[in-house]
Structures are given as C-alpha cells and as structure tokens.
Design an enzyme around this catalytic site. Sequence first.
Site, PDB file in Angstrom:
ATOM      1  N   PRO A  31       0.814  -1.220   0.000  1.00 54.13           N
ATOM      2  CA  PRO A  31       0.000   0.000   0.000  1.00 54.13           C
ATOM      3  C   PRO A  31       0.848   1.271   0.000  1.00 54.13           C
ATOM      4  O   PRO A  31       2.029   1.236   0.354  1.00 54.13           O
ATOM      5  CB  PRO A  31      -0.798  -0.114   1.294  1.00 54.13           C
ATOM      6  CG  PRO A  31       0.021  -0.987   2.181  1.00 54.13           C
ATOM      7  CD  PRO A  31       0.779  -1.914   1.294  1.00 54.13           C
ATOM      8  N   TYR A  38      12.851  10.545  -2.248  1.00 53.20           N
ATOM      9  CA  TYR A  38      13.137  10.495  -0.818  1.00 53.20           C
ATOM     10  C   TYR A  38      14.652  10.598  -0.611  1.00 53.20           C
ATOM     11  O   TYR A  38      15.426  10.692  -1.562  1.00 53.20           O
ATOM     12  CB  TYR A  38      12.538   9.217  -0.212  1.00 53.20           C
ATOM     13  CG  TYR A  38      11.028   9.162  -0.351  1.00 53.20           C
ATOM     14  CD1 TYR A  38      10.242  10.238   0.054  1.00 53.20           C
ATOM     15  CD2 TYR A  38      10.396   8.064  -0.908  1.00 53.20           C
ATOM     16  CE1 TYR A  38       8.856  10.205  -0.075  1.00 53.20           C
ATOM     17  CE2 TYR A  38       9.004   8.016  -1.038  1.00 53.20           C
ATOM     18  CZ  TYR A  38       8.247   9.097  -0.628  1.00 53.20           C
ATOM     19  OH  TYR A  38       6.881   9.069  -0.765  1.00 53.20           O
TER      20      TYR A  38
END
Lengths: 286, 720
Positions: free
Chosen positions: B411, B570
């Site tokens: 997810p 990131y």
Amino acid sequence: MQVGIGLPNTLTGADADLTLSWAKRAEAGPFSSIGVFDRIVYDSLDPLSTLAVCAGATEDIRLATSIVAGPVRSTGLLAKKAATVDVLSDGRLTLGVALGARREDYEAANAEFRGRGSRFTKQLDELRDIWQSDEIGPDPVQEGGPELLIGGSSDPTYKRVGRYGDGYIHGGGPPRAFAKEAEKARGAWNEEGRPGDPTLWGHGYFALGDDEAAEKGREYLLDYYEFTGPFAERIADGLLTTPQEVIQFVRGYEEEGCDELLLFPTVPDIEQYERLETVIENEWDA
Amino acid sequence: MDINVIGGGPGGLYASLLLQKEHPDWDITVYERDPKDNTYGWGIVFSDSTLSALREADYKSHDRITEKFALWDPIDIHYEGERIRCGGHTFSGIMRSDLKDILRERCAEVGVEMYWDHNVDNPEEYRDDADLLIGADGLNSTTRETWEDQFKPRMKMGDAKFAWFGTEKPFDVFTFIFRENEHGLWRVHAYPGRKSTFIVECTEETWEAAGLDEKDEEEGLAYFEDLFSDHLQGYELESKLYSWRHFPIVKNRTWSHDNVVLLGDAAHTAHFSVGAGTKMALEDAIALYEGFEEYGTDNMQGALNWYEKERRPRVEGIQEAATQSRKYFEQTERYTDLPPEQFAFNLLTRSGKISYDELKIRDGDYTDNFDRWYAQYADGGNESQAVATPPMFQPFTLADVTLSNRAVFAPGPSSVGTSGHPASEQIQRLADIGTDGAGLAMTEPVAVSARGRISPGTPGIYEEGHLDAWADAVSAVHDAGDTKVGIELFHAGQRAATKPREYGLDRPLSDGDSWDIISASATPYTGRSQTPTPMDDDDLERVRAQFADAAQRAADAGFDVLQLNMAHGYLLSSFLSPLTNERDDEYGGSLENRLRYPLEVFEEVRAVWPDDKPITVKIPATDWRPNGNNLGDAFQIGRQLDEYGVDLMTVVAGQTTSNDRPRFDTDVLARHSEQIRNELNVPTMTTNYITSTDEINTQVGSGTGDLCHWYPPNTDINSL
C-alpha cells in the site's frame, strides 16, 4: 455510478428560464449533478456564473464544471469564483479543470497560449493553498476546497491527477476509451501513493427524439468541435440518439468503474431534458 | 470524379479497384514507376484473420488472393538448439508479385487506367488536373515530400540492420531463428509462400563484426547459407535488390491536404515483425472507399476526414505494438540469458497485444507445457509435474525466504500515526492485506526517524514502542497463513514535513507544524517546499545509524523481507539523482560518488539484518527528466547494488523531482522492470499498475519481473 445531466449553457438560446427550470427539474429528477461546459469565443453562458445562479435555485444536486479551461483564467480569480460557488451552494461544487485547447479562447481572455501546460500545473499547485489560506476568501465549505477533477489525455494529465486532483474527468467517447484513460488515472494515483481511489467522471452527448433532433445535435457537435479537425466527426458519431444507445452507454460506463457520468444536451429544448429523464428513470437502476 | 493515383502497389491498386468498381463513370488513373511485371519483394504476411473485410469489399479479388494463400498457424522459435512451437496464430501469406498481379487484373477488369514505367517527379501537376490525388507511393513517397509542410511527416530509423532474402527451402510455418556466432546474435524471420521469405536482422555491431559492409552480394549470401545451413538444408538464398537497411518509422501529422491524400506506407509504417504493412494499406483503401460511400462526391473533404478518423486510431494501435516488437528485435541480446522456454514466451508476448490468457486460448497445449516447465524452473528441481498451476502461483525464493506466489501487496503512504507510532488502522491494514493471499505483503514506507516522516502521521520504526506494534501485525499475518511480510524503510528527505496526501502531494506543513528537513543538497522539492539543509558529516553518520537501528528493530519485529527505498525523491534517491545532488564532496559528482551514500546505508543495514533474510531495494529506472538519471544510469546503479548483494530490485520511476515528465502508458513500469532484470540478470519486482492475474502470469512468465505489485479489484490496499 451516478448519472448527472448537463445544462444547455453552450447551446444557443439557453436563457434564464430554460437554464433555471432545467436545473430545478434535474434536482427533482433522477440526476445527481448538473454540469456546464466552458467556452469563451462562442455563444455560451459562463460556466461558474451559471452554476452560481443554479446554486440559488437548488438545494442538493451537485454542481460541476465539466470542464473549465484553467489557464485561460488567472488562478486567483478562478480560486475565488470556485470558492464563492462552493459557499453559495453549501459545498456542492465539483471543479473539473483542464487545459483548454482552443487558441482563440486564450486570445480573447488575453492569456498566453504558449506555456499553458506548465502554467496549468502551477495553477493546480496554488489552488488548494489559496482555498486554505486566509488571504483570498471565502473559505470553501468543502474541506480542502471544492472537489477538484482534472481532465485531459496527455501524460502530464495523469501526473496532475495524481499530484493535485481528487480525481479524473474524461473528455468523452465510448466506454472503452474511458476505460483506457481511467486505467491510466488509477495507475498514476497509485504511483503517487495517494490514499483511496481517484474519483472518475465521464461524459456523453445526447439528442433524443426524431431525426431532426439528432441532426441538430450533430450539427452542434460539429460546430462546437470544429477546431479538432476530422475528429469533430468522430465526436458527432458518438451522439446518443435513442434510449437504447443511452442505456448501453450508461451501463458501459458503470461497468468500467465510472463514478459519475454526465450526459450533455445538444439541443436547447426542455423536451430533451424530459426525454433523458424518462430514459434514466425508467430504464436505469442505479 | 477524376482521380490520379501515384503508386501501383497493393494500396494504390486496391483503392482504385474499389472506387472504380463502385463508380464506373469516374476516371481513375494509376501511375507506377516500376515496370508492369516488376516482382520486387518476397512474401507478404497477413498476421490475423481480418481478411473478411477484403471479401466484403471485393469478393473477386478476395477469392483470387485466398486461392494463392499459404496458410499456417503455428509459430516456431528456434533458440539454443531447441524448437518451441506455439499454435493458433492464423497467418496467411502471399507473394507480393502475386498480390499485385491479381489486383492489377481486377483493376483492368473494372476499367482503371494504369501506366507502368511512369515516374512522377512533380505530383503537383497530377494534383492540378484531377479532383483527387492519392499518394500511394510507398515509403519514399514523393507525394508526401511535395506537401511536406502540410503533412508534417516525421521519420525515424530503427537501430537494427536487416535484409530480405528468398529461398526455395519450404518453411512450413512462421519461423524465428536466433543464432549466435563469433560475430554476434542473428535473428531470422522466415515464413512460407510460393517461395519462402527469409529476413535476416542483426545489430549494427554484429553487422560490422561480420564484415558485411565489405562483403558483396555473393559473399553475403554465402555467409548466411553457411550460418543457417541446418535450416536451409542445402537450399540457396536469393536476393532481389541486395541491400541492408534500417527500418524507417513513418508518421504524419495529417494524411490529407486539400485534394491530396496519403495511403499505406506513404502515410505510416510499422515494423515488419508484426506483418501489418500491406494489411494496413489494403484497409486504408477500404476506409477511403467507405468515406466516399458515406459522403459522396459532393463532400470530398468529409470523405477524407472520415478516412483519417477511421484509420488513425487503428493504425496508431498497430504502430504502438510494432514499436514494442521492433525494440524487442533490436535488443534481443538482452534476453539471451533466459532459458529457451521463457525466451519463447517473452518473444510471443513482446508487442503487449498477446497475453498469457490469449496464448491459452490460441494453444492450450503450449501454455500447459509452459506451466509445467515454469513450475519445474521455479522449483529449481527436475521433477516434471503432470499438471502445473500458472506462473503466478509458483513459489519464489529470496535468500532463505520462500514466497508462496508472485503477487505482492504494497500500500501507499498513509498518515494517521502519531509521533511515528503506527496507528491501529495502519497496523490493521497490514494485517488485513496479509491475509488476502498475496505471496508477500509489504508495509507502506516506514520512517527511520521522526525527521524522515512524510507527514506527521507517517508511521515509523525508530522507537521501541513502534517495534511492538509492527510485531503484532507481523505475527497476525504469519498466524493466518503462509504470506510473508516485508517492511519498507525510508527517510523522506526533501519530501518530509508535508501535509497528508488526501488533497495532493508535497504541500508543505504550516510553520507551526513543520520541522527542519534534510537532503543531499539544498534542493526544495517543489517551488513552495521548504528548502532542506544539505547533510553534513554528522547527519550522514546519524542517518546511517538510524537506518541500521530501524533494520534491527524490523528484524526483531519478525519481518521476513526488508526493502530500502532509494527512489521517488526520498532521501537516498536525492543522493542518486544528479538533479538533487549538488554536493562537492565524495558523495557528489559522478554516479559512482552519488551511489556512495546509499551503498553505505545498505551495508550498515545488511550488517544487522539476518543473513538468511533478503534485502530488496526500490530503485528508479529513470528520473524522467533531461539531465537526470536515465535507464543507462539505472543499469549502473542496479549493477552496483547487485554486487553489494541486493537480493531483488523493485523497479519504479520518476518522482525524483516534482517537475518530472512521466509517461503513463500502462506498460511503462513493466518494461523498465524487464529491461533491468534482463540487462543485469537480477530478480526484479514490477510495480506496474496490475489488476488481473493474466497480467501477472504474462509478466512473470515472460521474465518481465519475478514478483508483481498487484492491485486486485475489490481489495482496497490503499484505503486509509
């Protein structure tokens, strides 16, 4: 899936009477939303002003711009107008926005045509901030601002949906075409790690009744989409002219996972509203 | 109507035939540069059974064409001494000269005027004295060139070299031969006909290594007769116009202008490996004819518009599939590490048009055999099973951890935690998806420090209390079945301290809620983002330790798999990408330097993570941005990671900067996974948006990826 109906705001001769009674009857009828199109250089009513008036004449039905050209407008003004309609309708606005392909609309609005893609991206980036900041009021009623749907069919479109939107609004075509684009929108949505699913809207055109209505509808579509060259024909071919076609179209969209399907009139006559209402009420079980 | 047609190939003749037959009073004239009996070209293949359109349009020519047809249905793939056959593809072929003869006869019967040996240098004259000019003059269309400014053609050359030959050796089915010799890998596309067609294709390097640039026709033919002597069995190769070419890809902005219309190769080409060139030209002719049926002669513009509107979407679909197919043949070297069975499956599914299920419909025996082979291959054993489940359901072993199938649930980020402590909903979500039957259930990205959270509610694993919460979810999944559980560790870097994603990405928190963020360099992620502080030595040391601590906790919590996120903008990806790494120390500059810090982090994590459990890395295949990392850089990154002992690469793309230009064709991430897997010979997980088991079977079966990120309908793995 829910079904909405378009207002005749881009059809010549749609006056206050027709527009308001259309909106009121839609609210009383089986429809969950009313939609408006956007065009500047055309004999049409301004989308957000039209919705503002309809906001006052209705109570529950959703009000949707499907679709306004974003970068034709200044971001501050668009944000304010949208927030205003959201406030006046008590949180019922769905703001569908896209690039707008018509060069003359840009010229008429005194907006640069070139670079509109990156301006659009920037605009989307700024809209929510404006809605959530205190500088430009009003505060929209809906949390996070009006529901924001993004239209288009280029690669940047899906990225915009994923980054900035609440969902995707498809530009029209058979259910299969919708399915293909919806898949990309869902893909982008998941790619960007957005929670839940994107809201997916679609739309179609109808002209119900006799051959004359169909021919009028066809002429309107050829005229409205003249700027697309040969594809105006393709769009006109998609006109739904019989109850069977409407129902097949609606079922097709439902099957492909559409959340809300807007059906737009192509003939400015309240009879058109009534015919569609009958079909949807009698033949389609939401 | 007075119509001039430039080009007496199948497209021009067929259009003339159909229009003349329907309108005997029209004056239709064909001008062809070559002589009447020119037999240039070998066989033509119709790659599917849509020939009914020809029957409907003109049954007489259809009859004569089908009489001459060679029909076959299997495809044979010869590779590494094995032959793999897959049936059900329904091909038909005819010699180009035969097809031309039939159409020429039919044209004569209906009264089309034809001039042969008639070169047209100045199409304008032919346009001026007719109502319509049809430019059916092929690839090097003079018509297209004359109105270049209007048609706006784009022509691109393929990378591979190819040449067409013929042979008397009767090939009875469509035959692909791949053969490697000291000069490189050769591909042959051979198919039946009155004479067999034999196309040889190779890379430019192979072509040069074989000295073909200096060999004349006789030497060239001898070279291939020798190389493929086992297939040719003593038959000779023949050549008509001996030449080696690059395949030209032609597209036009529009196909008609005033009273000029392009048709066939003049308007569009598609690589020969999908066998659609002549089919497209004939279908163009039918659509043009139908345009006139629809609009009559009064509205020629309407007819021409109709033609383009009908044909363009179909042609573009074929061109898209042909592009995939062409690239496959240009890069076949990448696939030579695949076992022959997988090599063949990969070849059959190369264009994206044919999936596992489609092959099953075409030839169930083939897929049954493939399933059995795959089960044995996946198992690493020699025991052949009588019946095997499809590739998706075969286990996959990473280090000492065996996943029971190839589907992975992973997810996206959520934001309901508190101070890094995962909320019960987040824990529950992991436990729930862990019982839905996937081989592996992954967490959402889990932060290694408070500063590394995307938003205040991002879950973490940087305090002891965090560990216990995760451990509960892991044991819940383990207790429920044989799904394995993985954790994705990350630090959000320049994308930290933003609002929850509900209303969009990367919207910075207001000053009161925000915290200071760090990154490789002071590169704000978006125009409105907080400017991160470039990491100094202390930061580098601290974050390495944070990753290691987090890995230790993850091990203690019982996770089976650890995934390091080096992508999506990131922290670790901000070191990798030249767009976000402006450092001038040993961590900046060359790709080798930019890789240094992510590799250091990997090593620290590897040191504490149990040896028998796998570590995977999420890597960007491309930054989708000029001057950013591209696929070539991804190969280098992947190669390094492989050397450091990464067990599997999870292939993603983009988001390393917010102004990237991603492509959203629905296969793009699968293709990147496939390219990295087969170029580097490493296991990959594809993160393409996949919703069906058919797609997983196709991707796993073809070696596109070993694991597939899956979004099955009715399982909401992103809800929160």
